[in-house]
Design a protein around this motif. Structure first.
Motif, PDB file in Angstrom:
ATOM      1  N   TYR A 165      21.596 -58.376 -13.229  1.00  0.00           N
ATOM      2  CA  TYR A 165      23.034 -58.505 -12.953  1.00  0.00           C
ATOM      3  C   TYR A 165      23.797 -58.700 -14.270  1.00  0.00           C
ATOM      4  N   GLY A 166      24.845 -57.869 -14.463  1.00  0.00           N
ATOM      5  CA  GLY A 166      25.645 -57.934 -15.674  1.00  0.00           C
ATOM      6  C   GLY A 166      25.051 -57.178 -16.846  1.00  0.00           C
ATOM      7  N   LYS A 167      23.885 -56.595 -16.681  1.00  0.00           N
ATOM      8  CA  LYS A 167      23.228 -55.830 -17.738  1.00  0.00           C
ATOM      9  C   LYS A 167      23.076 -54.367 -17.303  1.00  0.00           C
ATOM     10  N   ARG A 168      22.693 -53.555 -18.247  1.00  0.00           N
ATOM     11  CA  ARG A 168      22.483 -52.145 -17.933  1.00  0.00           C
ATOM     12  C   ARG A 168      21.113 -51.931 -17.304  1.00  0.00           C
ATOM     13  N   MET A 169      21.068 -51.072 -16.280  1.00  0.00           N
ATOM     14  CA  MET A 169      19.803 -50.616 -15.720  1.00  0.00           C
ATOM     15  C   MET A 169      19.719 -49.118 -16.026  1.00  0.00           C
ATOM     16  N   ALA A 170      18.881 -48.759 -16.983  1.00  0.00           N
ATOM     17  CA  ALA A 170      18.783 -47.361 -17.421  1.00  0.00           C
ATOM     18  C   ALA A 170      17.932 -46.556 -16.442  1.00  0.00           C
ATOM     19  N   ILE A 171      18.439 -45.409 -16.063  1.00  0.00           N
ATOM     20  CA  ILE A 171      17.718 -44.500 -15.163  1.00  0.00           C
ATOM     21  C   ILE A 171      17.276 -43.304 -15.990  1.00  0.00           C
TER      22      ILE A 171
END
Length: 432
Positions: A165-171
Motif C-alpha cells: 500500500y502506497g508503493k509501486r507494484m510493478a507488472i
C-alpha cells in the motif's frame, strides 16, 4: 454378340459416371483444398527451443506443451489450421498461411507471456499461476482501456496489496534478472514506445482482493492483445528465432497462377503425345489420367492436407509416373502384336508382362518418398506426402483403370485385325 455389346455399354456407362462425378464435384474439391503460404502468402518461422529456467530439460513432453501453447496464441491471430511441426530435438517450425501482419505474428508467438507482479526491488509477489485461467478481459477506467484479471486466492492478493500500500507494484512480462524498475520507468518517460519488459507500475492505493487491473496508457488493440496473450497462457520455454520469412499475398497468387499454367501445359503435351503415338490406347490413357488427377485432389481434400508449390510439383511428377505405366503397358502390347498374335492375346500378355516392371518402379518411388517424409523438413514432407499419394493413385488408375477400360474394347472384338489403332503398322507384324 451380346457380350460384345455389353462390354461397350459398360465402358460408356463408366465413362459417363466418371465424367458426371468429376464435373459435379471437382470445382468444390479444388476450392476446399487448403493452400500453403507459398501459394496464398503468409509467415513462416523456425524456432530453437531453449530452457526457460536453469536445469529444465527439453524433451518431447515439453515440445508438445510448447506446440499447444503456440496454437492458443495463433487462435488470437485468427489463422485457420496453422501448420506447426517439431523438427529434431529442439526446433519448432510454424507456418501461418494468410497472415497479413508478420510483425504481430512474430511478437505473439515469441513472447513468453510469463507475467509477474513484483515489488520495487524486483521481488516476485504474484505470477501467472495466481490468476484464474482465461479470466483476462478488457474494460475501461476513465475512458482508458485496461486489462482486468481474476485472482485465484483473494486472501493472498489482499495481503500483497496491503503490504505494498502506497508503493509501486510493478507488472512485468517476461521479467529477466537484472531488469530494474527505475531504469524501465526512465526509458518509458523518455520514450513511451521503448521496448522494456515492464507493462505498468501503478501505485497501490487500495487493498484489493479478487481482481487485478493492468493499466498502462494502452490503445484498445494493445489491451486486447495483452488480454488474449494472458488467456492463451505462458510458454513453458524460451524461443530463439533461427529463421523467418514472409510471402506477400500478391506474390503467392502469382506463383500459384504460373505453376498451374505451366502444369496444365505439361499435362496437355503429355495428352497430345499419348494420342499421337499410341492412337486408341492413348485415348484410354487420357481418360485414366483425368481420373488420376481427380482422385489425387479428392484424397488431398479428405486428408485436409495443405497444397504447396512442392506439392504441385509432386502432383505433376505423379502424372509422369502414370504415363510411364501406360507407356510400359502399351509397348508390351505392341510387341505382342508385332509377333503376329491376336489383339486379345496381345492385350492379355502385354498387361501381364508389364505389371511387375510397373510395380517395381512405383515401390522404389514410394520408398524414396517415405525417406523424404521421415527425414525432411516441413516443405520436403509436403512434397513427400503428395508424391506418395500421387504414386498410389497413378498405380490404381494406370494399371487397373487402363486394364479395365481398354479391356472392354478388346473383348468386344471391335479392335480385332486393327493393329493401326495401337500404332502398329501392318508391315511390322511378323507372319506366323
Amino acid at each position: 454378340m451380346k457380350n460384345r455389346k455389353g462390354n461397350l455399354v459398360a465402358f460408356f456407362v463408366i465413362l459417363v459416371l466418371l465424367a458426371g462425378m468429376i464435373g459435379y464435384t471437382a470445382n468444390g474439391i479444388i476450392h476446399d483444398i487448403r493452400l500453403g503460404l507459398d501459394l496464398q502468402g503468409g509467415f513462416e518461422v523456425l524456432y530453437e527451443v531453449q530452457p526457460a529456467e536453469k536445469g529444465q530439460k527439453i524433451d518431447n513432453d515439453v515440445l508438445q506443451s510448447t506446440v499447444a501453447a503456440l496454437r492458443k496464441r495463433i487462435d488470437v491471430l485468427g489463422v485457420a489450421e496453422p501448420n506447426i511441426d517439431i523438427e529434431g530435438r529442439n526446433h519448432i517450425r510454424v507456418q501461418l498461411a494468410g497472415v497479413k501482419d508478420p510483425d504481430k505474428a512474430r511478437e505473439l508467438l515469441s513472447t513468453g507471456a510469463r507475467i509477474s507482479f513484483r515489488n520495487e526491488q524486483g521481488k516476485k509477489v504474484l505470477d501467472g499461476s495466481d490468476l484464474v485461467p482465461g479470466s483476462a478481459k478488457v474494460s475501461f477506467e476513465n475512458g482508458q482501456p485496461v486489462v482486468e484479471m481474476k485472482i485465484k486466492h483473494p486472501d493472498k492478493f489482499q495481503r500483497v496489496t496491503k503490504k505494498l500500500y502506497g508503493k509501486r507494484m510493478a507488472i512485468w512480462m517476461d521479467y529477466q534478472e537484472g531488469d530494474s524498475l527505475e531504469e524501465a520507468l526512465q526509458k518509458k518517460q523518455n520514450n513511451p514506445n521503448a521496448d522494456t519488459h515492464l507493462i505498468s507500475a501503478p501505485v497501490v492505493r487500495a487493498v484489493l482482493s479478487s481482481t487485478a487491473v493492468i493499466s498502462g496508457d494502452f490503445k484498445l488493440d494493445e489491451a486486447k492483445t495483452l488480454a488474449q496473450l494472458l488467456n492463451a497462457g505462458s510458454l513453458p520455454v524460451k524461443l530463439k528465432e533461427i529463421y523467418s520469412t514472409s510471402v506477400g499475398a500478391a506474390f503467392g497468387k502469382n506463383a500459384l497462377h504460373q505453376t498451374v499454367v505451366s502444369g496444365l501445359i505439361g499435362i496437355l503435351l503429355i495428352f497430345l503425345f499419348m494420342l499421337l503415338f499410341y492412337r486408341f490406347p492413348g485415348i484410354i490413357a487420357v481418360i485414366t489420367l483425368c481420373a488420376y488427377m481427380y482422385l489425387v485432389l479428392l484424397v488431398y481434400d479428405w486428408m485436409n492436407a495443405v497444397l504447396t508449390l512442392s506439392g504441385i510439383a509432386a502432383f505433376v511428377l505423379g502424372v509422369g509416373m502414370a504415363v510411364d505405366a501406360n507407356v510400359i503397358t502399351y509397348e508390351r502390347i505392341k510387341e505382342e502384336i508385332r509377333t503376329g498374335k491376336s489383339i486379345l492375346s496381345s492385350f492379355k500378355s502385354g498387361v501381364r508382362r508389364s505389371f511387375v516392371t510397373i510395380l517395381d518402379a512405383n515401390l522404389t518411388t514410394i520408398l524414396a518418398g517415405a525417406v523424404l517424409f521421415a527425414f525432411g523438413t516441413s516443405s520436403v514432407k509436403g512434397f513427400a506426402v503428395m508424391l506418395i499419394v500421387s504414386i498410389l493413385a497413378s498405380f490404381i488408375t494406370a494399371v487397373y483403370g487402363t486394364r479395365l477400360l481398354l479391356g472392354f474394347w478388346v473383348k468386344s472384338r471391335v479392335l480385332d485385325k486393327k493393329p493401326g489403332y495401337f500404332g502398329v503398322k501392318e508391315k511390322d507384324i511378323s507372319e506366323l
